[in-house]
Write a protein that holds these residues in place. Sequence first.
Motif, short mmCIF file in Angstrom:
data_model
loop_
_atom_site.label_atom_id
_atom_site.label_comp_id
_atom_site.label_asym_id
_atom_site.label_seq_id
_atom_site.Cartn_x
_atom_site.Cartn_y
_atom_site.Cartn_z
N LEU A 69 -35.70 -47.30 -16.18
CA LEU A 69 -36.58 -46.13 -16.21
C LEU A 69 -35.83 -44.91 -16.74
CD1 LEU A 69 -38.49 -46.54 -12.83
CD2 LEU A 69 -39.37 -46.97 -15.12
N GLY A 70 -34.56 -44.77 -16.33
CA GLY A 70 -33.76 -43.64 -16.80
C GLY A 70 -33.50 -43.71 -18.29
N LEU A 71 -33.17 -44.90 -18.80
CA LEU A 71 -32.92 -45.06 -20.23
C LEU A 71 -34.17 -44.80 -21.05
CD1 LEU A 71 -30.60 -48.21 -20.22
CD2 LEU A 71 -29.95 -45.86 -20.79
N SER A 72 -35.33 -45.27 -20.54
CA SER A 72 -36.58 -45.04 -21.27
C SER A 72 -36.91 -43.55 -21.29
CB SER A 72 -37.72 -45.83 -20.64
OG SER A 72 -37.97 -45.41 -19.31
N ALA A 73 -36.62 -42.87 -20.18
CA ALA A 73 -36.88 -41.42 -20.13
C ALA A 73 -35.94 -40.68 -21.08
CB ALA A 73 -36.69 -40.91 -18.70
N ILE A 74 -34.69 -41.13 -21.16
CA ILE A 74 -33.74 -40.50 -22.08
C ILE A 74 -34.19 -40.70 -23.53
CG2 ILE A 74 -31.40 -40.69 -23.01
CD1 ILE A 74 -30.45 -41.25 -20.15
N ALA A 75 -34.69 -41.92 -23.84
CA ALA A 75 -35.17 -42.19 -25.19
C ALA A 75 -36.36 -41.30 -25.54
CB ALA A 75 -35.56 -43.66 -25.31
N GLU A 76 -37.25 -41.13 -24.56
CA GLU A 76 -38.41 -40.26 -24.78
C GLU A 76 -37.97 -38.81 -24.94
OE1 GLU A 76 -42.53 -38.92 -22.46
OE2 GLU A 76 -41.38 -40.65 -21.79
N LEU A 77 -36.97 -38.44 -24.13
CA LEU A 77 -36.46 -37.07 -24.18
C LEU A 77 -35.81 -36.78 -25.52
CD1 LEU A 77 -36.02 -34.54 -22.38
CD2 LEU A 77 -33.80 -35.51 -21.78
N ALA A 78 -35.12 -37.78 -26.08
CA ALA A 78 -34.41 -37.59 -27.35
C ALA A 78 -35.35 -37.33 -28.51
CB ALA A 78 -33.55 -38.82 -27.65
N THR A 79 -36.58 -37.78 -28.39
CA THR A 79 -37.55 -37.59 -29.46
C THR A 79 -38.52 -36.44 -29.16
OG1 THR A 79 -39.06 -39.21 -28.47
CG2 THR A 79 -37.46 -40.01 -30.08
N GLY A 80 -38.32 -35.78 -28.01
CA GLY A 80 -39.24 -34.71 -27.62
C GLY A 80 -38.55 -33.36 -27.67
N GLU A 81 -39.12 -32.45 -26.92
CA GLU A 81 -38.61 -31.08 -26.90
C GLU A 81 -37.93 -30.80 -25.57
OE1 GLU A 81 -38.68 -28.95 -29.36
OE2 GLU A 81 -39.79 -30.28 -30.70
N MET A 82 -36.80 -30.10 -25.60
CA MET A 82 -36.10 -29.71 -24.38
C MET A 82 -36.14 -28.19 -24.19
SD MET A 82 -32.78 -32.17 -23.93
CE MET A 82 -31.92 -31.53 -25.36
N ALA A 83 -37.03 -27.53 -24.89
CA ALA A 83 -37.08 -26.08 -24.82
C ALA A 83 -37.33 -25.62 -23.39
CB ALA A 83 -38.20 -25.56 -25.73
N GLY A 84 -36.58 -24.60 -22.98
CA GLY A 84 -36.80 -24.02 -21.67
C GLY A 84 -36.12 -24.77 -20.54
N VAL A 85 -35.43 -25.84 -20.83
CA VAL A 85 -34.76 -26.61 -19.78
C VAL A 85 -33.26 -26.54 -20.01
CG1 VAL A 85 -34.55 -28.85 -18.65
CG2 VAL A 85 -36.74 -28.15 -19.62
N ALA A 86 -32.54 -25.96 -19.11
CA ALA A 86 -31.10 -25.80 -19.25
C ALA A 86 -30.38 -27.05 -18.78
CB ALA A 86 -30.63 -24.59 -18.45
N LEU A 87 -29.34 -27.44 -19.52
CA LEU A 87 -28.55 -28.59 -19.12
C LEU A 87 -27.86 -28.34 -17.79
CD1 LEU A 87 -26.96 -29.64 -22.53
CD2 LEU A 87 -28.80 -30.78 -21.29
N LEU A 88 -27.53 -27.09 -17.50
CA LEU A 88 -26.90 -26.75 -16.22
C LEU A 88 -27.86 -27.06 -15.07
CD1 LEU A 88 -24.51 -25.57 -14.71
CD2 LEU A 88 -25.52 -23.29 -15.01
N ASP A 89 -29.15 -26.80 -15.27
CA ASP A 89 -30.15 -27.14 -14.26
C ASP A 89 -30.16 -28.64 -14.01
OD1 ASP A 89 -30.81 -24.50 -14.15
OD2 ASP A 89 -32.72 -24.69 -15.21
N GLY A 90 -30.10 -29.42 -15.09
CA GLY A 90 -30.10 -30.87 -14.97
C GLY A 90 -28.89 -31.37 -14.21
N ALA A 91 -27.70 -30.79 -14.50
CA ALA A 91 -26.48 -31.19 -13.81
C ALA A 91 -26.55 -30.86 -12.32
CB ALA A 91 -25.28 -30.49 -14.44
N LEU A 92 -27.14 -29.70 -12.01
CA LEU A 92 -27.30 -29.32 -10.61
C LEU A 92 -28.22 -30.28 -9.88
CD1 LEU A 92 -26.87 -27.30 -8.29
CD2 LEU A 92 -28.80 -25.97 -9.20
N VAL A 93 -29.32 -30.65 -10.52
CA VAL A 93 -30.25 -31.59 -9.91
C VAL A 93 -29.59 -32.95 -9.69
CG1 VAL A 93 -32.34 -32.95 -10.38
CG2 VAL A 93 -32.36 -30.49 -10.74
N ALA A 94 -28.80 -33.41 -10.66
CA ALA A 94 -28.11 -34.69 -10.52
C ALA A 94 -27.16 -34.66 -9.33
CB ALA A 94 -27.35 -35.02 -11.80
N ALA A 95 -26.41 -33.58 -9.19
CA ALA A 95 -25.44 -33.47 -8.09
C ALA A 95 -26.14 -33.43 -6.73
CB ALA A 95 -24.58 -32.23 -8.27
#
Length: 266
Positions: A199-225
């Motif tokens: 599920l994570g890999l499929s979401a990453i594949a979808e993310l790679a072809t979509g838009e990440m506008a407005g989403v900070a990578l720092l936010d993602g790292a915080l959520v992962a931790a």
Amino acid sequence: MTLFQLFILALIQGITEFLPVSSSAHLILAPYLTGSDDQGALIDVMAHVGTLLAVLLYFRRDVMAVLSGAPALLAGRMTPGGRLFLMVAVATPPAILVGGVLYLTGWVDLLRSPAVIAWATLIFALPLWLADRYGAQVKTSETLTWRDAILIGLAQAIAFIPGVSRSGITMTAGRALALTRSEAARFSMLMSIPLIAVLGLSAIAELATGEMAGVALLDGALVAALSFGSAFLAIAALMAVVERVGFLPFVIYRVLLAGVILIWLI
């Protein structure tokens, strides 16, 4: 998203991913609590990354046994780790197949309603209680049969209905098939590893072809931790609770949650 919203989402994902209470149901209900819109693909992916790392770390001995047992299978030797690898392998395809169909057709979105969550949460609490109350406790993951693994895998495929709970339905099936409480929980969480990874890999594949506008990578790292920390603690708590008192506390929680949602819908 605000720090508070990220904190709540990470805690919800981490705590509920492995408890038999349905993480998808809680994540769908989360915007009502945080007052936010959909959290976005990156946040979902990073939350799953955190929970995946937590289960890999907690069950590191089992994971290492599986990793060492898989090559032994190719050499014609059956080790306990290799057997566990095969049990998880035969239990995984039904959920991947059903999940793939639901996501590709868009049918999965039709299930994302509070009413579906409430009734699924309530209805599937009963078999969890019955299986835990009356199921024998004589099997372990080492004595699990092919038939048992396939049946637990088929049960896991139902969990794409929000409220059913992947961990809940697989633990229910495990207890109904005479797995001990701790072994039912252990096998359920080991089954989650390939599914969360896919599920994570499929979401990453979808993310790679979509838009990440407005989403900070720092936010993602915080959520992962945060998801990692809360998931690790949730796994430890689950193993302790089921060993001492069984699944009744989670059954009671499910009934109360369903009641609150149904009253809110009136």
